[in-house]
Design a protein around this motif. Sequence first.
Motif, PDB file in Angstrom:
ATOM      1  N   GLU A  93      91.034   6.383 127.181  1.00  0.00           N
ATOM      2  CA  GLU A  93      90.513   5.146 126.586  1.00  0.00           C
ATOM      3  C   GLU A  93      90.674   4.007 127.594  1.00  0.00           C
ATOM      4  O   GLU A  93      91.762   3.774 128.107  1.00  0.00           O
ATOM      5  CB  GLU A  93      91.285   4.793 125.324  1.00  0.00           C
ATOM      6  N   THR A  94      89.589   3.285 127.844  1.00  0.00           N
ATOM      7  CA  THR A  94      89.620   2.165 128.781  1.00  0.00           C
ATOM      8  C   THR A  94      88.811   1.046 128.147  1.00  0.00           C
ATOM      9  O   THR A  94      87.586   1.119 128.091  1.00  0.00           O
ATOM     10  CB  THR A  94      89.034   2.563 130.145  1.00  0.00           C
ATOM     11  N   GLU A 141     108.029   7.239 114.936  1.00  0.00           N
ATOM     12  CA  GLU A 141     108.467   8.594 114.588  1.00  0.00           C
ATOM     13  C   GLU A 141     107.915   9.575 115.618  1.00  0.00           C
ATOM     14  O   GLU A 141     106.801   9.421 116.115  1.00  0.00           O
ATOM     15  CB  GLU A 141     107.946   8.958 113.194  1.00  0.00           C
ATOM     16  N   GLY A 142     108.701  10.615 115.923  1.00  0.00           N
ATOM     17  CA  GLY A 142     108.211  11.720 116.740  1.00  0.00           C
ATOM     18  C   GLY A 142     108.285  11.472 118.233  1.00  0.00           C
ATOM     19  O   GLY A 142     108.958  10.545 118.719  1.00  0.00           O
ATOM     20  N   LYS A 143     107.581  12.306 118.974  1.00  0.00           N
ATOM     21  CA  LYS A 143     107.554  12.202 120.432  1.00  0.00           C
ATOM     22  C   LYS A 143     106.202  12.662 120.947  1.00  0.00           C
ATOM     23  O   LYS A 143     105.444  13.354 120.248  1.00  0.00           O
ATOM     24  CB  LYS A 143     108.670  13.050 121.057  1.00  0.00           C
ATOM     25  N   ALA A 144     105.906  12.261 122.190  1.00  0.00           N
ATOM     26  CA  ALA A 144     104.616  12.600 122.787  1.00  0.00           C
ATOM     27  C   ALA A 144     104.690  12.390 124.290  1.00  0.00           C
ATOM     28  O   ALA A 144     105.648  11.819 124.820  1.00  0.00           O
ATOM     29  CB  ALA A 144     103.500  11.741 122.193  1.00  0.00           C
ATOM     30  N   VAL A 145     103.650  12.841 124.951  1.00  0.00           N
ATOM     31  CA  VAL A 145     103.409  12.471 126.346  1.00  0.00           C
ATOM     32  C   VAL A 145     102.216  11.522 126.333  1.00  0.00           C
ATOM     33  O   VAL A 145     101.152  11.858 125.790  1.00  0.00           O
ATOM     34  CB  VAL A 145     103.111  13.696 127.222  1.00  0.00           C
ATOM     35  N   TYR A 146     102.407  10.315 126.869  1.00  0.00           N
ATOM     36  CA  TYR A 146     101.385   9.280 126.800  1.00  0.00           C
ATOM     37  C   TYR A 146     100.866   8.979 128.201  1.00  0.00           C
ATOM     38  O   TYR A 146     101.643   8.801 129.140  1.00  0.00           O
ATOM     39  CB  TYR A 146     101.954   8.007 126.165  1.00  0.00           C
ATOM     40  N   ARG A 147      99.548   8.932 128.343  1.00  0.00           N
ATOM     41  CA  ARG A 147      98.930   8.582 129.611  1.00  0.00           C
ATOM     42  C   ARG A 147      98.815   7.065 129.700  1.00  0.00           C
ATOM     43  O   ARG A 147      98.190   6.427 128.857  1.00  0.00           O
ATOM     44  CB  ARG A 147      97.537   9.231 129.698  1.00  0.00           C
ATOM     45  N   LEU A 148      99.408   6.489 130.722  1.00  0.00           N
ATOM     46  CA  LEU A 148      99.378   5.057 130.969  1.00  0.00           C
ATOM     47  C   LEU A 148      98.885   4.836 132.388  1.00  0.00           C
ATOM     48  O   LEU A 148      99.585   5.176 133.352  1.00  0.00           O
ATOM     49  CB  LEU A 148     100.768   4.450 130.781  1.00  0.00           C
ATOM     50  N   ASN A 149      97.678   4.313 132.516  1.00  0.00           N
ATOM     51  CA  ASN A 149      97.035   4.153 133.819  1.00  0.00           C
ATOM     52  C   ASN A 149      96.957   5.509 134.510  1.00  0.00           C
ATOM     53  O   ASN A 149      96.291   6.405 134.004  1.00  0.00           O
ATOM     54  CB  ASN A 149      97.772   3.107 134.658  1.00  0.00           C
ATOM     55  N   GLN A 150      97.679   5.733 135.594  1.00  0.00           N
ATOM     56  CA  GLN A 150      97.624   7.016 136.298  1.00  0.00           C
ATOM     57  C   GLN A 150      98.827   7.909 136.014  1.00  0.00           C
ATOM     58  O   GLN A 150      98.953   8.983 136.611  1.00  0.00           O
ATOM     59  CB  GLN A 150      97.526   6.769 137.814  1.00  0.00           C
ATOM     60  N   ASP A 151      99.694   7.486 135.086  1.00  0.00           N
ATOM     61  CA  ASP A 151     100.948   8.199 134.861  1.00  0.00           C
ATOM     62  C   ASP A 151     101.000   8.822 133.470  1.00  0.00           C
ATOM     63  O   ASP A 151     100.526   8.234 132.492  1.00  0.00           O
ATOM     64  CB  ASP A 151     102.127   7.225 135.013  1.00  0.00           C
ATOM     65  N   GLN A 194      94.327   4.941 128.782  1.00  0.00           N
ATOM     66  CA  GLN A 194      95.371   5.552 127.974  1.00  0.00           C
ATOM     67  C   GLN A 194      94.856   6.820 127.311  1.00  0.00           C
ATOM     68  O   GLN A 194      93.678   6.954 127.005  1.00  0.00           O
ATOM     69  CB  GLN A 194      95.857   4.585 126.900  1.00  0.00           C
ATOM     70  N   ALA A 195      95.772   7.752 127.120  1.00  0.00           N
ATOM     71  CA  ALA A 195      95.504   8.983 126.382  1.00  0.00           C
ATOM     72  C   ALA A 195      96.837   9.467 125.835  1.00  0.00           C
ATOM     73  O   ALA A 195      97.891   8.884 126.119  1.00  0.00           O
ATOM     74  CB  ALA A 195      94.842  10.040 127.263  1.00  0.00           C
ATOM     75  N   CYS A 196      96.818  10.551 125.036  1.00  0.00           N
ATOM     76  CA  CYS A 196      98.037  10.955 124.351  1.00  0.00           C
ATOM     77  C   CYS A 196      97.979  12.438 124.030  1.00  0.00           C
ATOM     78  O   CYS A 196      96.914  12.980 123.711  1.00  0.00           O
ATOM     79  CB  CYS A 196      98.189  10.147 123.066  1.00  0.00           C
ATOM     80  N   TYR A 197      99.137  13.089 124.106  1.00  0.00           N
ATOM     81  CA  TYR A 197      99.312  14.448 123.586  1.00  0.00           C
ATOM     82  C   TYR A 197     100.583  14.468 122.757  1.00  0.00           C
ATOM     83  O   TYR A 197     101.669  14.197 123.268  1.00  0.00           O
ATOM     84  CB  TYR A 197      99.411  15.481 124.714  1.00  0.00           C
ATOM     85  N   ALA A 198     100.450  14.744 121.453  1.00  0.00           N
ATOM     86  CA  ALA A 198     101.605  14.750 120.551  1.00  0.00           C
ATOM     87  C   ALA A 198     102.342  16.072 120.682  1.00  0.00           C
ATOM     88  O   ALA A 198     101.774  17.134 120.427  1.00  0.00           O
ATOM     89  CB  ALA A 198     101.147  14.522 119.116  1.00  0.00           C
ATOM     90  N   GLY A 199     103.611  15.994 121.064  1.00  0.00           N
ATOM     91  CA  GLY A 199     104.357  17.204 121.388  1.00  0.00           C
ATOM     92  C   GLY A 199     105.021  17.897 120.223  1.00  0.00           C
ATOM     93  O   GLY A 199     105.549  18.990 120.386  1.00  0.00           O
ATOM     94  N   GLY A 200     105.072  17.267 119.052  1.00  0.00           N
ATOM     95  CA  GLY A 200     105.716  17.911 117.914  1.00  0.00           C
ATOM     96  C   GLY A 200     107.237  17.896 118.040  1.00  0.00           C
ATOM     97  O   GLY A 200     107.786  17.284 118.949  1.00  0.00           O
ATOM     98  N   PRO A 201     107.949  18.557 117.105  1.00  0.00           N
ATOM     99  CA  PRO A 201     107.444  19.441 116.047  1.00  0.00           C
ATOM    100  C   PRO A 201     106.911  18.706 114.824  1.00  0.00           C
ATOM    101  O   PRO A 201     106.280  19.323 113.964  1.00  0.00           O
ATOM    102  CB  PRO A 201     108.685  20.257 115.679  1.00  0.00           C
ATOM    103  N   GLY A 202     107.160  17.396 114.704  1.00  0.00           N
ATOM    104  CA  GLY A 202     106.647  16.628 113.587  1.00  0.00           C
ATOM    105  C   GLY A 202     105.583  15.662 114.032  1.00  0.00           C
ATOM    106  O   GLY A 202     105.197  15.615 115.210  1.00  0.00           O
ATOM    107  N   PRO A 203     105.079  14.826 113.123  1.00  0.00           N
ATOM    108  CA  PRO A 203     104.053  13.851 113.486  1.00  0.00           C
ATOM    109  C   PRO A 203     104.566  12.841 114.518  1.00  0.00           C
ATOM    110  O   PRO A 203     105.758  12.530 114.567  1.00  0.00           O
ATOM    111  CB  PRO A 203     103.738  13.162 112.157  1.00  0.00           C
ATOM    112  N   PHE A 204     103.645  12.339 115.316  1.00  0.00           N
ATOM    113  CA  PHE A 204     103.907  11.257 116.262  1.00  0.00           C
ATOM    114  C   PHE A 204     103.192  10.032 115.720  1.00  0.00           C
ATOM    115  O   PHE A 204     101.969  10.045 115.521  1.00  0.00           O
ATOM    116  CB  PHE A 204     103.379  11.630 117.646  1.00  0.00           C
ATOM    117  N   ARG A 205     103.966   8.959 115.450  1.00  0.00           N
ATOM    118  CA  ARG A 205     103.406   7.780 114.785  1.00  0.00           C
ATOM    119  C   ARG A 205     103.861   6.517 115.498  1.00  0.00           C
ATOM    120  O   ARG A 205     105.006   6.394 115.895  1.00  0.00           O
ATOM    121  CB  ARG A 205     103.863   7.731 113.311  1.00  0.00           C
TER     122      ARG A 205
END
Length: 280
Positions: free
Chosen positions: A208-209, A220-230, A248-259
């Motif tokens: 998203e740009t 709540e939860g955890k994720a790997v978040y894309r911020l600029n080039q990282d 920006q982009a996102c991948y929710a890693g679980g095991p529960g919801p990422f909010r």
Amino acid sequence: MTKRTYYAPEGGLPPQTQLLTDRAMFTDAYAVIPKGTMSDIVTSFLPFWEGARFWILSRPLSGFAETFSQYVAEVQPGGGSDRPETEKGVEAVLFVVDGRVSITIGGATHEMEAGGYAYIPPGAEWRLRNRSDGVARFHWIRKAYRSVEGLDAPDAVVTNENDVAPTPMPDTDGAWATTRFVDPADLRHDMHVTIVTFQPGGVIPFAETHVMEHGLYVLEGKAVYRLNQDWVEVEAGDYMWLRAFCPQACYAGGPGPFRYLLYKDVNRHMPFPALRAPKG
């Protein structure tokens, strides 16, 4: 209904034996303020508040947030304010993450608990008290309202996340949804504060740009978040700021919801710098 949880900082200090290594980052395009940085010594006190302290997560600053400020407030039993806002023309959103508070807006009093949302129009008289026996914590997002001739200021809104159905994003089968507290087609509003939810494995499948500035607090939860080039690992209690057009982009890693609680500026033309008077 799935039980929702809301991370809230409790302060304290890390032990002297803890390693200094941390995930805090501050760049021209984004910032990451991990939950571990929200200790006692970084809190602030504000005029006309009693029994309260604040973690200030963002503020208008060159190279940082431009359109808003965001705090996490901690209010002790009996604490609060009869004059919480000292600036003119400021609108606000409160979102409760722990405990209970009583808020009065324009003479109407509401009891708010975890998941509670309040939109406070610019110039509205309001006050807040913690009349419970426990500590209350809430987010306070402030913005200078950008009025438009022919549009009235928005009305006050008080509700709770549990009373608002999330809207699934198209073609995601519910893996990505947004809880909207005001009508996105209501152009009186110049900011939106929503809750974004990803189920485990849910993604933002493109970078998203866009023109909106963001503040994101992970509830709540955890994720790997894309911020600029990282790609950055984030978890409940972390805060992210993204400047306009930061990919920006996102991948929710679980095991529960990422909010996360999301701020963005919306529904206004892009302002131009003031024109300088011609020389001579």
